[in-house]
Design an enzyme around this catalytic site. Sequence first.
Site, PDB file in Angstrom:
ATOM      1  N   SER A  63       0.829  -1.207   0.000  1.00 53.43           N
ATOM      2  CA  SER A  63       0.000   0.000   0.000  1.00 53.43           C
ATOM      3  C   SER A  63       0.869   1.265   0.000  1.00 53.43           C
ATOM      4  O   SER A  63       0.480   2.287  -0.571  1.00 53.43           O
ATOM      5  CB  SER A  63      -0.985   0.001   1.174  1.00 53.43           C
ATOM      6  OG  SER A  63      -0.308   0.153   2.387  1.00 53.43           O
ATOM      7  N   MET A 116      10.948  -6.511   4.318  1.00 53.30           N
ATOM      8  CA  MET A 116      11.216  -7.139   5.610  1.00 53.30           C
ATOM      9  C   MET A 116      12.578  -7.843   5.719  1.00 53.30           C
ATOM     10  O   MET A 116      12.743  -8.734   6.548  1.00 53.30           O
ATOM     11  CB  MET A 116      10.075  -8.099   5.962  1.00 53.30           C
ATOM     12  CG  MET A 116       8.773  -7.378   6.204  1.00 53.30           C
ATOM     13  SD  MET A 116       8.972  -6.006   7.396  1.00 53.30           S
ATOM     14  CE  MET A 116       7.292  -5.589   7.764  1.00 53.30           C
ATOM     15  N   LEU A 146      19.260  -4.987   5.377  1.00 52.47           N
ATOM     16  CA  LEU A 146      20.359  -4.822   4.412  1.00 52.47           C
ATOM     17  C   LEU A 146      21.688  -4.685   5.169  1.00 52.47           C
ATOM     18  O   LEU A 146      21.736  -4.146   6.274  1.00 52.47           O
ATOM     19  CB  LEU A 146      20.100  -3.578   3.564  1.00 52.47           C
ATOM     20  CG  LEU A 146      18.836  -3.658   2.681  1.00 52.47           C
ATOM     21  CD1 LEU A 146      18.443  -2.279   2.163  1.00 52.47           C
ATOM     22  CD2 LEU A 146      19.037  -4.635   1.527  1.00 52.47           C
ATOM     23  N   HIS A 195       8.303   3.229   8.973  1.00 48.61           N
ATOM     24  CA  HIS A 195       8.090   2.309  10.098  1.00 48.61           C
ATOM     25  C   HIS A 195       6.834   2.728  10.862  1.00 48.61           C
ATOM     26  O   HIS A 195       6.641   3.919  11.139  1.00 48.61           O
ATOM     27  CB  HIS A 195       9.319   2.332  11.013  1.00 48.61           C
ATOM     28  CG  HIS A 195       9.238   1.336  12.122  1.00 48.61           C
ATOM     29  ND1 HIS A 195       9.431  -0.020  11.908  1.00 48.61           N
ATOM     30  CD2 HIS A 195       8.964   1.475  13.435  1.00 48.61           C
ATOM     31  CE1 HIS A 195       9.285  -0.662  13.059  1.00 48.61           C
ATOM     32  NE2 HIS A 195       8.998   0.214  14.001  1.00 48.61           N
ATOM     33  N   GLU A 228      22.761   0.508   9.374  1.00 49.73           N
ATOM     34  CA  GLU A 228      22.964  -0.914   9.668  1.00 49.73           C
ATOM     35  C   GLU A 228      22.089  -1.406  10.808  1.00 49.73           C
ATOM     36  O   GLU A 228      21.717  -2.561  10.878  1.00 49.73           O
ATOM     37  CB  GLU A 228      24.421  -1.109  10.072  1.00 49.73           C
ATOM     38  CG  GLU A 228      25.249  -1.743   8.986  1.00 49.73           C
ATOM     39  CD  GLU A 228      26.665  -1.897   9.456  1.00 49.73           C
ATOM     40  OE1 GLU A 228      27.007  -2.981   9.919  1.00 49.73           O
ATOM     41  OE2 GLU A 228      27.409  -0.897   9.353  1.00 49.73           O
TER      42      GLU A 228
HETATM   43  C1  GAR Z   1       3.764  -0.740   6.773  1.00 56.85           C
HETATM   44  O1  GAR Z   1       2.966  -0.527   7.894  1.00 56.85           O
HETATM   45  C2  GAR Z   1       5.216  -0.363   7.056  1.00 56.85           C
HETATM   46  O2  GAR Z   1       5.340   0.745   7.894  1.00 56.85           O
HETATM   47  C3  GAR Z   1       5.705  -1.622   7.734  1.00 56.85           C
HETATM   48  O3  GAR Z   1       5.138  -2.660   6.995  1.00 56.85           O
HETATM   49  C4  GAR Z   1       3.873  -2.239   6.459  1.00 56.85           C
HETATM   50  C5  GAR Z   1       3.893  -2.508   4.982  1.00 56.85           C
HETATM   51  O4  GAR Z   1       2.652  -2.208   4.428  1.00 56.85           O
HETATM   52  N1  GAR Z   1       7.141  -1.676   7.742  1.00 56.85           N
HETATM   53  C6  GAR Z   1       7.830  -2.142   8.746  1.00 56.85           C
HETATM   54  O5  GAR Z   1       7.334  -2.614   9.754  1.00 56.85           O
HETATM   55  C7  GAR Z   1       9.332  -2.064   8.572  1.00 56.85           C
HETATM   56  N2  GAR Z   1      10.001  -2.133   9.810  1.00 56.85           N
HETATM   57  P1  GAR Z   1       2.493  -2.046   2.851  1.00 56.85           P
HETATM   58  O6  GAR Z   1       3.138  -3.283   2.209  1.00 56.85           O
HETATM   59  O7  GAR Z   1       1.006  -2.027   2.625  1.00 56.85           O
HETATM   60  O8  GAR Z   1       3.165  -0.782   2.437  1.00 56.85           O
END
Ligand code: GAR
Length: 192
Positions: free
Chosen positions: A19, A93, A96, A112, A145
Amino acid sequence: MEKSSGKKNTAVFISGRGSNLKSLIKYSKTKKSLIKIVLVISDNSTAKGLYYANKSKINNIFIKYSNKKSFENRLLRLLKRNDIDLICLAGFMKILSGNFIKKFDKHILNIHPSLLPKYKGLNTHYRAIQNKDKYSGATVHFVTEKLDSGKIILQKRVKIFKADSVKSLKKKILKIEHKIYPKAIIRLLTNY
Ligand code: GAR
């Protein structure tokens, strides 16, 4: 690194729903956009987000993650070939390596779903509710990192109500994410 269009060639890395990718594509199509999304990379072949890349005819590639080194080598070749200036992690997820990040110093961003430095890692909404926090939110930051630890570019908070569940909070915060990611990019690229 400036392109003739004046826009930064951007790669978006995803792992799932996409999204945030969708919102970045929407921004990139606006007249005043400072980026052009030329590449979408997923480490998950069934990531729903790949649909948005296909729909907008953006080159998208699934890279199987077997080990960090070969994954990143493949990434680096693709990024070079596509003349990428900016990388946006959007629900990506994998962590890197420092070596990879150094090659794109200050040009890798992440979003985040918490008010960093609170709640790095997973289950952010659950932890905010469990701790009876009054607010949670979303943060766009530089990638370093260390997990979810780089300098913050933009952060926005939302109020947590007593009636909020993990599901309702997640929904509220996702809405905020879609707004602040493009704004953070503008802030980064215009130094304001
Ligand atoms: C989002 O809420 C993003 O902030 C989180 O994953 C979701 C992805 O949603 N990211 C993390 O937790 C990274 N640490 P999306 O695929 O619908 O954009």
